[in-house]
Write a protein that holds these residues in place. Structure first.
Motif, PDB file in Angstrom:
ATOM      1  N   ALA A 180      28.999  64.438  -3.100  1.00  0.00           N
ATOM      2  CA  ALA A 180      29.390  64.744  -1.722  1.00  0.00           C
ATOM      3  C   ALA A 180      28.942  66.144  -1.329  1.00  0.00           C
ATOM      4  CB  ALA A 180      30.903  64.610  -1.553  1.00  0.00           C
ATOM      5  N   THR A 181      28.616  66.301  -0.045  1.00  0.00           N
ATOM      6  CA  THR A 181      28.302  67.621   0.495  1.00  0.00           C
ATOM      7  C   THR A 181      29.047  67.859   1.809  1.00  0.00           C
ATOM      8  OG1 THR A 181      26.308  66.698   1.532  1.00  0.00           O
ATOM      9  CG2 THR A 181      26.026  67.816  -0.588  1.00  0.00           C
ATOM     10  N   GLY A 182      28.896  66.957   2.774  1.00  0.00           N
ATOM     11  CA  GLY A 182      29.516  67.149   4.083  1.00  0.00           C
ATOM     12  C   GLY A 182      31.016  66.942   4.068  1.00  0.00           C
ATOM     13  N   PRO A 183      31.717  67.468   5.086  1.00  0.00           N
ATOM     14  CA  PRO A 183      33.185  67.379   5.135  1.00  0.00           C
ATOM     15  C   PRO A 183      33.724  65.954   5.073  1.00  0.00           C
ATOM     16  CG  PRO A 183      32.402  68.983   6.740  1.00  0.00           C
ATOM     17  CD  PRO A 183      31.184  68.301   6.186  1.00  0.00           C
ATOM     18  N   ARG A 184      33.111  65.033   5.821  1.00  0.00           N
ATOM     19  CA  ARG A 184      33.637  63.664   5.821  1.00  0.00           C
ATOM     20  C   ARG A 184      33.453  62.990   4.468  1.00  0.00           C
ATOM     21  NH1 ARG A 184      31.548  60.080  10.543  1.00  0.00           N
ATOM     22  NH2 ARG A 184      29.528  60.887   9.847  1.00  0.00           N
ATOM     23  N   THR A 185      32.331  63.247   3.822  1.00  0.00           N
ATOM     24  CA  THR A 185      32.117  62.640   2.506  1.00  0.00           C
ATOM     25  C   THR A 185      33.035  63.271   1.466  1.00  0.00           C
ATOM     26  OG1 THR A 185      29.809  62.271   3.119  1.00  0.00           O
ATOM     27  CG2 THR A 185      30.379  61.977   0.810  1.00  0.00           C
ATOM     28  N   LEU A 186      33.297  64.555   1.573  1.00  0.00           N
ATOM     29  CA  LEU A 186      34.214  65.206   0.637  1.00  0.00           C
ATOM     30  C   LEU A 186      35.627  64.645   0.790  1.00  0.00           C
ATOM     31  CD1 LEU A 186      32.820  68.815   0.944  1.00  0.00           C
ATOM     32  CD2 LEU A 186      32.991  67.532  -1.200  1.00  0.00           C
ATOM     33  N   ARG A 187      36.066  64.448   2.017  1.00  0.00           N
ATOM     34  CA  ARG A 187      37.392  63.840   2.213  1.00  0.00           C
ATOM     35  C   ARG A 187      37.415  62.411   1.678  1.00  0.00           C
ATOM     36  NH1 ARG A 187      36.762  66.295   7.398  1.00  0.00           N
ATOM     37  NH2 ARG A 187      38.047  68.185   7.601  1.00  0.00           N
ATOM     38  N   LEU A 188      36.336  61.667   1.924  1.00  0.00           N
ATOM     39  CA  LEU A 188      36.241  60.303   1.404  1.00  0.00           C
ATOM     40  C   LEU A 188      36.311  60.294  -0.114  1.00  0.00           C
ATOM     41  CD1 LEU A 188      35.535  57.231   2.011  1.00  0.00           C
ATOM     42  CD2 LEU A 188      33.174  57.889   1.542  1.00  0.00           C
ATOM     43  N   SER A 189      35.608  61.228  -0.747  1.00  0.00           N
ATOM     44  CA  SER A 189      35.629  61.300  -2.207  1.00  0.00           C
ATOM     45  C   SER A 189      37.038  61.565  -2.717  1.00  0.00           C
ATOM     46  CB  SER A 189      34.667  62.391  -2.686  1.00  0.00           C
ATOM     47  OG  SER A 189      34.629  62.430  -4.097  1.00  0.00           O
ATOM     48  N   GLY A 190      37.745  62.477  -2.057  1.00  0.00           N
ATOM     49  CA  GLY A 190      39.115  62.750  -2.474  1.00  0.00           C
ATOM     50  C   GLY A 190      40.009  61.537  -2.341  1.00  0.00           C
TER      51      GLY A 190
END
Length: 311
Positions: A180-190
């Motif tokens: 993940a890099t972008g904010p939405r993908t980071l939240r999705l990963s969490g």
């Protein structure tokens, strides 16, 4: 052997630690190297007790699962990570089958990471999705469920399964990480992965921000289980280290980036590792430059000189 690769006779100063800290350390086998080089690098990693060896499935170089299986078979103890498998290239059932096989054949030694992939590469093979975030979320949900032994019927935008279950799911829980890099993908990963992998363009401040975003996703879904954060650190050592580092950063468009990459001896590299760990990274994976002249020596340098300086 280059002198930078030999274990120093003089002890390095140990960096200050926080009570309870334990940072895992790894090295990337760059896919710019031909696949036949992997065996020697893997055996070196095992011999010097490197903790983790990471592989990439970069288009159009080397397959992630095939190289991981070979590395695991050639070694006895090193943990092997695949970071990452681009989900547009892969049917989730196949990803689950291959991941489960690795976990059953090499229990406790494989880490599989999935992610968007480079969208230009995905377009080259006719696999670029209209919504990479939707695809990754559907893939993560289905992959984790299949690896947990569930039988699924799914009618998603991208993932479709009709009464699919693995005959040979892992014997023990298998974690799935997301790149993940972008904010939405980071939240999705969490929210929907068990760990997050960050690129070598991530500074210590970037790690802090990523950890915050991951935690936001975890809170939104009520997750309280541990979540591992892995970050790559572009590193160069030995003759011409600074020049090689700057050239690689420039090639990646990162020449003006702050606190990204490190060039120098073991003390300098360990200090950079420590800063990432203090920012929230659980595992730091040293990423040699694409033109690293001595991959086996880089592995020895990491395990024998950098590792003793990292808590």
């Amino acid at each position: 052997m280059n002198s930078r690769r030999t274990k120093s006779r003089c002890p390095h100063p140990v960096l200050p630690t926080r009570k309870g800290d334990m940072t895992r350390l790894g090295v990337v086998f760059r896919p710019q190297l031909p696949p036949e080089r992997l065996r020697a690098v893997t055996r070196t990693a095992d011999d010097v007790s490197l903790e983790e060896l990471w592989l990439w499935e970069d288009c159009f170089r080397e397959g992630g699962i095939s190289t991981a299986a070979a590395a695991l078979a050639w070694s006895e103890r090193v943990r092997v990570g695949v970071g990452l498998l681009p989900v547009p290239l892969r049917n989730v059932a196949l990803t689950a089958m291959e991941t489960a096989s690795l976990h059953r054949m090499f229990p406790g030694r494989a880490t599989v990471v999935v992610g968007h992939g480079v969208q230009d590469w995905m377009a080259q093979v006719g696999a670029r999705p209209a919504s990479p975030l939707t695809l990754l979320g559907e893939h993560l949900d289905a992959l984790r469920a299949l690896l947990a032994g569930q039988r699924l019927t799914v009618r998603g935008r991208y993932v479709t399964l009709d009464d699919v279950g693995l005959d040979w799911p892992p014997d023990t829980p298998a974690q799935v990480f997301a790149g993940a890099t972008g904010p939405r993908t980071l939240r999705l990963s969490g929210a929907r992965a068990d760990g997050t992998v960050l690129t070598a363009s991530t500074s210590p401040d970037g790690v802090r921000r990523a950890r915050q975003l991951v935690d936001e996703g975890r809170r939104e879904t009520g997750r309280t289980d541990p979540h591992t954060v892995v970050v790559y650190l572009l590193a160069a050592t030995g003759a011409g280290a600074e020049t090689r580092l700057r050239a690689e950063l420039a090639a990646e468009g990162l020449e003006s980036a702050q606190d990204v990459g490190v060039a120098g001896d073991a003390t300098a590299v360990a200090r950079a590792v420590r800063r990432l760990a203090e920012a929230g990274a659980d595992t730091v994976v040293l990423q040699p430059t694409g033109d690293e002249p001595d991959p086996e020596g880089f592995v020895r340098f990491t395990a024998e000189e950098v590792r003793p300086l990292v808590p």
